[in-house]
Scaffold this motif. Structure first.
Motif, short mmCIF file in Angstrom:
data_model
loop_
_atom_site.label_atom_id
_atom_site.label_comp_id
_atom_site.label_asym_id
_atom_site.label_seq_id
_atom_site.Cartn_x
_atom_site.Cartn_y
_atom_site.Cartn_z
N SER A 14 -2.71 -27.62 77.70
CA SER A 14 -1.84 -26.52 78.09
C SER A 14 -1.80 -26.44 79.61
CB SER A 14 -2.38 -25.20 77.51
OG SER A 14 -1.66 -24.11 78.02
N LEU A 15 -0.60 -26.56 80.17
CA LEU A 15 -0.40 -26.46 81.61
C LEU A 15 0.40 -25.20 81.92
CD1 LEU A 15 0.59 -30.17 82.28
CD2 LEU A 15 -1.63 -29.11 82.74
N ALA A 16 0.25 -24.70 83.12
CA ALA A 16 0.96 -23.48 83.52
C ALA A 16 2.47 -23.66 83.38
CB ALA A 16 0.61 -23.13 84.97
N ASN A 17 3.12 -22.64 82.86
CA ASN A 17 4.57 -22.56 82.75
C ASN A 17 5.19 -23.65 81.88
OD1 ASN A 17 6.91 -21.14 83.24
ND2 ASN A 17 7.43 -22.33 85.05
N LYS A 18 4.43 -24.17 80.91
CA LYS A 18 4.96 -25.13 79.95
C LYS A 18 4.63 -24.62 78.55
CE LYS A 18 5.21 -29.18 82.67
NZ LYS A 18 5.58 -30.53 82.60
N PRO A 19 5.59 -24.71 77.64
CA PRO A 19 5.30 -24.24 76.28
C PRO A 19 4.20 -25.08 75.63
CG PRO A 19 7.47 -25.29 76.39
CD PRO A 19 6.93 -25.25 77.78
N PHE A 20 3.31 -24.41 74.90
CA PHE A 20 2.21 -25.10 74.24
C PHE A 20 1.73 -24.29 73.06
CE2 PHE A 20 -2.33 -25.83 73.60
CZ PHE A 20 -2.34 -27.19 73.40
N LYS A 21 1.48 -24.96 71.96
CA LYS A 21 0.90 -24.33 70.79
C LYS A 21 -0.21 -25.25 70.29
CE LYS A 21 2.03 -22.49 66.23
NZ LYS A 21 1.30 -21.29 66.20
N PRO A 22 -1.46 -24.79 70.36
CA PRO A 22 -2.55 -25.65 69.91
C PRO A 22 -2.48 -25.91 68.41
CG PRO A 22 -3.38 -23.47 70.46
CD PRO A 22 -1.92 -23.49 70.82
N CYS A 33 -4.96 -25.06 88.46
CA CYS A 33 -5.46 -25.35 89.80
C CYS A 33 -5.27 -24.10 90.66
CB CYS A 33 -4.70 -26.53 90.40
SG CYS A 33 -5.40 -27.11 91.96
N VAL A 34 -6.33 -23.68 91.32
CA VAL A 34 -6.30 -22.49 92.17
C VAL A 34 -6.68 -22.92 93.59
CG1 VAL A 34 -7.26 -20.20 92.57
CG2 VAL A 34 -6.96 -21.03 90.22
N VAL A 35 -5.79 -22.65 94.54
CA VAL A 35 -6.00 -23.08 95.92
C VAL A 35 -5.83 -21.88 96.85
CG1 VAL A 35 -5.27 -24.65 97.75
CG2 VAL A 35 -5.11 -25.36 95.37
N GLY A 36 -6.75 -21.75 97.80
CA GLY A 36 -6.67 -20.67 98.78
C GLY A 36 -5.67 -20.99 99.88
N GLN A 56 -9.61 -25.75 87.26
CA GLN A 56 -10.31 -25.15 86.12
C GLN A 56 -9.82 -25.79 84.84
OE1 GLN A 56 -11.40 -20.98 86.00
NE2 GLN A 56 -10.50 -20.82 83.97
N ILE A 57 -10.76 -26.25 84.04
CA ILE A 57 -10.46 -26.83 82.73
C ILE A 57 -11.19 -25.98 81.70
CG2 ILE A 57 -10.61 -28.85 81.24
CD1 ILE A 57 -10.78 -30.55 83.84
N ILE A 113 -14.08 -27.29 88.96
CA ILE A 113 -14.32 -28.41 89.88
C ILE A 113 -13.87 -27.94 91.25
CG2 ILE A 113 -13.71 -30.79 90.44
CD1 ILE A 113 -12.94 -29.93 86.99
N ASN A 114 -14.83 -27.60 92.11
CA ASN A 114 -14.51 -27.14 93.47
C ASN A 114 -14.18 -28.33 94.34
OD1 ASN A 114 -15.38 -24.74 92.37
ND2 ASN A 114 -16.83 -24.27 94.00
N PHE A 115 -13.14 -28.17 95.20
CA PHE A 115 -12.75 -29.26 96.08
C PHE A 115 -12.33 -28.74 97.44
CE2 PHE A 115 -8.86 -27.97 93.94
CZ PHE A 115 -7.95 -27.88 94.98
#
Length: 122
Positions: A14-22, A33-36, A56-57, A113-115
């Protein structure tokens, strides 16, 4: 590759802003992915910026099957993103699991996973 198992496929991520049904009863992943805010780095160097963030996974395994599968996947993620690894312009700083929760249908193990990435803006 080194795990011998295809964990990530187009059917279980599941990715942001894409339809997904597990698929019920199957393991699936949510990836964000979160970036400052970028910072200019270096004196008199206005074309290079430093980004600090994390990937983040969320590992979602079916409820009532134990934690072994999510732990195995977590350990493989740790190998893949080992500290010091450089991927493109990003360097991996830390890999950890800050939280595990249970919802109605899934056990969710969160992996971060910090980068740090130094990017040239030419």
């Amino acid at each position: 590759e080194f795990s011998g198992v295809d964990f990530l496929t187009s059917d279980n991520v599941s990715l942001a802003n894409k339809p997904f049904k597990p698929t019920a009863g199957e393991t699936w992943f949510q990836v964000n992915c979160v970036v400052g805010e970028p910072e200019l780095i270096g004196n008199f160097n206005t074309n290079q910026e430093r980004y600090i963030g994390f990937l983040q996974i969320d590992i979602n395994t079916p409820i009532n099957v134990g934690e072994d599968e999510s732990e195995d996947i977590y350990l493989n993620i740790c190998k893949l993103f080992s500290v010091g690894t450089i991927i493109g312009d990003a360097q991996i700083k830390k890999v950890y699991s800050p939280l595990a929760t249970v919802d109605e249908d899934y056990f969710r193990k969160i992996v971060r996973i910090n980068f740090v990435a130094d990017i040239y803006n030419n």
